[in-house]
Write a protein that holds these residues in place. Structure first.
Motif, short mmCIF file in Angstrom:
data_model
loop_
_atom_site.label_atom_id
_atom_site.label_comp_id
_atom_site.label_asym_id
_atom_site.label_seq_id
_atom_site.Cartn_x
_atom_site.Cartn_y
_atom_site.Cartn_z
N MET A 329 0.82 -1.21 0.00
CA MET A 329 0.00 0.00 0.00
C MET A 329 0.85 1.26 0.00
O MET A 329 0.32 2.38 0.00
N GLU A 330 2.15 1.13 -0.02
CA GLU A 330 3.06 2.26 -0.17
C GLU A 330 3.81 2.21 -1.51
O GLU A 330 4.75 2.96 -1.71
N TYR A 356 -1.65 6.55 -2.83
CA TYR A 356 -1.49 5.17 -2.40
C TYR A 356 -2.68 4.71 -1.54
O TYR A 356 -2.57 3.79 -0.75
N ARG A 357 -3.81 5.39 -1.75
CA ARG A 357 -5.00 4.99 -1.01
C ARG A 357 -5.52 3.65 -1.48
O ARG A 357 -6.06 2.88 -0.70
N ASP A 358 -5.39 3.42 -2.77
CA ASP A 358 -5.90 2.18 -3.35
C ASP A 358 -4.76 1.24 -3.70
O ASP A 358 -3.61 1.65 -3.91
N PHE A 359 -5.09 -0.03 -3.78
CA PHE A 359 -4.11 -1.04 -4.18
C PHE A 359 -3.90 -0.97 -5.69
O PHE A 359 -4.86 -1.01 -6.46
N ASP A 394 -3.41 -8.07 -2.78
CA ASP A 394 -4.39 -7.05 -2.42
C ASP A 394 -4.90 -7.31 -1.00
O ASP A 394 -5.52 -8.34 -0.74
#
Length: 968
Positions: A329-330, A356-359, A394
């Motif tokens: 996630m980063e 980087y809020r979403d995968f 994920d």
């Protein structure tokens, strides 16, 4: 050249944390082998450390950081330098190691190792059949359960770890094998060697090797298979010592697709390849540069350089972190762990994204699941499961961490992985069924401190049922005659105060009595100071003592115990061997026969004349020849006549039949110097401890190989071993990593470590003597003035300290005698001779008792007869299993304490506190006590004044007053 190629990872930027995020203040040293010196699983990182013994690995949690000024947890893996190690892809705690000690070991890393000083035991210990070999690499098959490849000299050895056996051995390289890599589907291997070739083979098929000329310089090379493709990449040195990177297609191995030449530095590139992203990292030993490349085998130029990172430290080793442990996630697509001489530096590669809020699924393709796709027997039969199970990274598609610890050797993939939780991808329905039947996802265990589990060591060879009975059904130990040890166990009954009653040993206040000057042998000549540390350097029986003299030619003086006092000055009559004496041992059944081991590889057996030596002897009765090097240890069999065990620096043990003057058994399996050996009390087994830090148990009449192998004392300066508790346990003495002396108790049926007790810090090896009747362990070393005494029990904490005996001065050695030499009338339960630089002194250990006129049958159970043989040498070789007889030590004229009349003791006087009611019982008790006290006083006065009851007392002659003289 990215204008010709578009890539999602071309802008991946390295990020290095501040030094607070490094692992610093560690001591790596300068490891020298063909390994990477550091490896990571999704839970741990393991790395070489600079250790005096050479066989330790540092181990830390994967994300651990900070200064390690107090040291790092160590895995004491081998006796010599660990050349390579590899984590299993489907168990993050399963580690394979190999070493210059010629062993491959499999470890299940306990989490307590990270927080406590626990000692892990190897799950398996594997020894290549090729004998003495140089092990350089180990590598797990990426998809087949429990299949491991290792290199031994020029051979590739394949193991089925679940069965602890070799599957096959391929001898393809002409010289030392340097690097091995599996194809991603586990079907083939690629290797490079010092013979300057690169070879491809299917290890299941003999003579299936294809080879081509590799790098021109044979100093070092590495190779990696590029995922599941038909391409391999190797690194090495060219003819002009320039560094090379070569890409090859295995279908046309002779013609490289690409050769890149670099500078002339001698540090070899370590290729680190990520099969998910095709990212290649080249890290060279001794360099400060990390090069990031991309691989595209579809079109030229195949290899694309993306970036270089200049570090602040020189590299000693490097590895990639598994994809399951990345911070997805980063945007972290890869992470390298760089090992330097004193720190570990993590370098993360992040793909820049606006948010980087979403995968970001486009940069994180499905990765390999931590489960095997095939089992060993199917793979060996030729079945290939090329569709490797994949999982999504994920976080929203899984409810569990992707770390796995639950794999059990020999059970396939062991348990069931819940595919609905982790989102298995890239597998067909059959594969999903395989996963459901074989594996399970587990929650990530906490790395917080926990009580240290006692891990059991899986023996190197399975113990047959008959051998187990020796440990589990030892009736001689448990029939109630054994010192009433069972009577002395810890009694943990609640007391009124809410605590527990403390056990009180019958031997707690033992004391040692040294003989007077008249009972000593004094004025000894100079003693030999070159006797090896494996020998006690002094032996005694009830008739004679043997002392090595500081005279060239191997002189052993024999002194008669009956002729005590000051020796006349001059040359003592002695046994002259003609070679330096290494060890010597009296025949336990013949006080006139002694065996002497010498540095010429021979054992000389002598008979002493009945009245002792009157002149020096130069010719022994006979000599035993069989060892190829110096003989360092001798041990007579405890119950079979004419059976002698000898150990040599050739790392072998021979069992001799002195009647036939030849050896009947030869024991193998040691990889280093043998420190000590001890026969089982019934003579069926032989235990050894050696410099390779291994404890071994042999059944010499059934196998030349060890019956059991386990981890012994961690130090390499010296050790001793003896049996205890009727042969159900073993005790070793040795040193820890900081040279502190310690004693350790093991379960003899599995060589599981039970308890370790620290003694003190001293360079002298503790010599143990165990008295099985009292279960007392005596310990002392050369130059010590203290004899440490412990009672040994199966109950925690196992070693119960007794009164240690302090001698008036240091001694050279102590030699204990048979039990029948004890004067039981004086309550002696152990007796010995003590050697100082000038005297031989008798020393007896006693237990103070009030009624010593009775035989203390609670202290002297029926003892095992060790002074008479139970069987002949032929009966021993014919696998006879006679148990030594037991006899009572009670003299005929002595009555047993248990049959003695009970002594009536006065009742204790009770004084009530102020205001307490004095009932009738109080006065009755005190009246009885006063009456008894008067009787004792009268009896004492009678003895002092010496009069009879019929004698007239002076007051009897006095006249009293008449009745009429009394006033009214």
């Amino acid at each position: 050249m990215y204008r010709f190629k578009s890539s999602k990872y071309k802008n991946a930027a390295p990020k290095v944390p501040k030094k607070e995020g490094w692992v610093s203040d560690i001591n790596v040293g300068a490891p020298q082998s063909f390994g990477n010196h550091i490896k990571c699983s999704a839970a741990f990182k393991v790395f070489n450390v600079d250790n005096r013994g050479g066989g330790c690995l540092g181990i830390l949690p994967l994300n651990d950081a900070g200064k390690k000024t107090r040291g790092v947890p160590l895995l004491h893996a081998h006796a010599e330098f660990v050349t390579d190690f590899d984590f299993c892809g489907y168990d993050d705690s399963l580690l394979a190691t190999c070493s210059h000690d010629a062993y491959v070991k499999i470890w299940k890393i306990p989490q307590a190792l990270l927080t406590e000083a626990v000692q892990a035991n190897a799950k398996e210990t594997l020894k290549p059949s090729s004998g003495v070999c140089r092990l350089e690499t180990v590598s797990w098959n990426p998809v087949v359960d429990c299949v491991l490849a290792s290199s031994a000299n020029n051979k590739l050895v394949l193991w089925d770890v679940s069965k602890a056996k070799e599957i096959s051995t391929n001898s393809c390289h002409e010289e030392l094998l340097q690097s091995v890599s599996w194809k991603a589907d586990g079907t083939k291997l690629v290797s490079t060697g010092r013979d300057k070739t690169i070879r491809i083979w299917d290890p299941r098929v003999q003579d299936s090797c294809a080879y081509a000329q590799g790098h021109a310089n044979n100093r070092d090379s590495r190779v990696v298979w590029l995922g599941n493709t038909d391409h391999v990449l190797s690194t090495g040195l060219g003819a002009n010592r320039e560094r090379e990177v070569t890409l090859r297609d295995v279908r046309n191995l002779q013609n490289p697709l690409k050769v890149l030449a670099g500078d002339s530095s001698l540090g070899i590139y370590l290729p680190l390849y990520d099969i998910d992203t095709n990212m290649l990292f080249l890290v060279a030993k001794g360099d400060i540069t990390v090069s990031f490349w991309e691989v595209d085998i579809a079109k030229e130029p195949f290899l694309y350089e993306c970036s270089k990172y200049l570090a602040d430290v020189q590299t000693k080793g490097a590895c990639l972190v598994p994809k399951r442990a990345l911070s997805v996630m980063e945007g972290e697509v890869n992470r390298i762990q760089i090992l330097t001489k004193d720190c570990i530096v993590p370098i993360s590669y992040h793909v820049p994204r606006k948010s980087y809020r979403d995968f970001h699924a486009d940069i994180f393709p499905d990765t390999r699941a931590p489960v095997p796709a095939n089992v060993a027997h199917e793979w060996l039969s030729g079945k290939n499961n090329t569709k490797v199970p994949l999982i999504s990274l994920d976080p929203s598609k899984r409810t569990r961490d992707l770390i796995r610890f639950d794999h059990e050797l020999g059970t396939g993939a062991a348990t069931e992985w819940l595919t609905s939780d982790v989102g298995v991808a890239g597998a067909d329905g059959n594969q999903r069924n395989f996963l459901r039947q074989q594996t399970v996802a587990v929650d990530k265990p906490s790395l917080a401190p926990k009580p240290a589990p006692r891990t059991k060591l899986v023996p190197a060879k399975s113990v047959d049922e008959s051998s187990n009975n020796k440990f589990n059904n030892n009736e001689q130990h448990n029939n109630g005659r054994h010192h009433q040890a069972l009577d002395n166990k810890v009694k943990r009954q609640p007391s009124k105060g809410g605590g527990f009653k403390v056990r009180v040993s019958k031997y707690r206040h033992l004391n040692g009595n040294l003989g007077t000057r008249e009972t000593q042998i004094s004025n000894l000549p100079p003693l030999c100071k070159t006797i090896p540390g494996e020998s006690e350097g002094f032996r005694a029986n009830a008739t004679r003592v043997a002392i090595p003299l500081a005279t060239s030619g191997g002189h052993l003086a024999i002194l008669e115990v009956s002729k005590r006092g000051r020796l006349n000055a001059g040359v003592l009559p002695s046994l002259i061997c003609g070679s330096n004496i290494m060890d010597f041992c009296w025949d336990p059944f013949d006080d006139s026969r002694i065996a002497i081991a010498c540095d010429d590889g021979r054992i000389r057996v002598w008979s002493i004349p009945e009245n002792g030596l009157t002149e020096s002897l130069t010719k022994p009765d006979f000599e035993l020849k069989g060892h190829k090097d110096k003989v360092t240890l001798l041990k007579f069999h405890p119950s079979a006549k004419d059976i002698l065990a000898s150990a040599s620096q050739d790392q072998s043990i021979l069992i001799w039949d002195l009647d036939q003057q030849t050896y009947v058994y030869e024991l193998e399996g040691h990889t280093d110097q043998i420190f000590s050996m001890a026969w089982h009390p019934d003579g069926s087994l032989l235990a050894t401890v050696s410099k390779d830090q291994r404890l071994r148990v042999f059944d010499p009449r059934r196998s030349a190989e060890p019956l059991l192998t386990g981890l012994g004392p961690s130090g390499t300066r010296g050790a001793r071993v003896c049996w205890a508790l009727g042969g159900t346990h073993l005790i070793t003495t040795g040193f820890d990593k900081v040279s502190a002396r310690q004693i350790t108790l093991y379960d003899a049926s599995s060589l599981t470590l039970i308890h370790t007790e620290g003694i003190d810090v001293s360079p002298a090896i503790l010599i143990p003597f165990y008295d099985e009747d009292s279960s007392t362990l005596f310990l002392t070393g050369k130059g010590d003035a203290t004899i440490f005494c412990f009672e040994v029990l199966a109950d925690t904490p196992n070693f119960f300290p007794l009164s240690h005996f302090k001698c008036p001065g240091p001694h050279q050695s102590v030699s204990f005698l048979h039990k029948n030499a004890c004067n039981v009338a004086q309550v002696e339960f152990a007796t010995c001779f003590r050697l100082t630089t000038t005297t031989v002194e008798p020393l007896a250990f006693k237990v103070p008792r009030l009624r010593s006129e009775f035989f203390q049958d609670d202290l002297f159970p029926d003892t095992r007869v060790t002074w008479q043989p139970t069987m002949t040498s032929k009966q021993f070789t014919d696998l006879c299993g006679k148990v030594p007889a037991r006899v009572s030590l009670r003299p005929v004229q002595m009555s047993q304490l248990s049959d003695a009349p009970e002594v009536v003791r006065p009742a204790p006087k009770f004084t009530p506190s102020a205001g307490e009611n004095r009932g009738s019982n109080y006065f009755e008790v005190n009246e009885s006590s006063n009456r008894l006290r008067q009787e004792l006083l009268i009896a004492s006065m009678k003895q002092r004044i010496q009069y009879d009851d019929d004698d007239e007392l002076p007051q009897d002659r006095m006249q009293g007053a008449d009745d009429n003289e009394w006033s009214e």
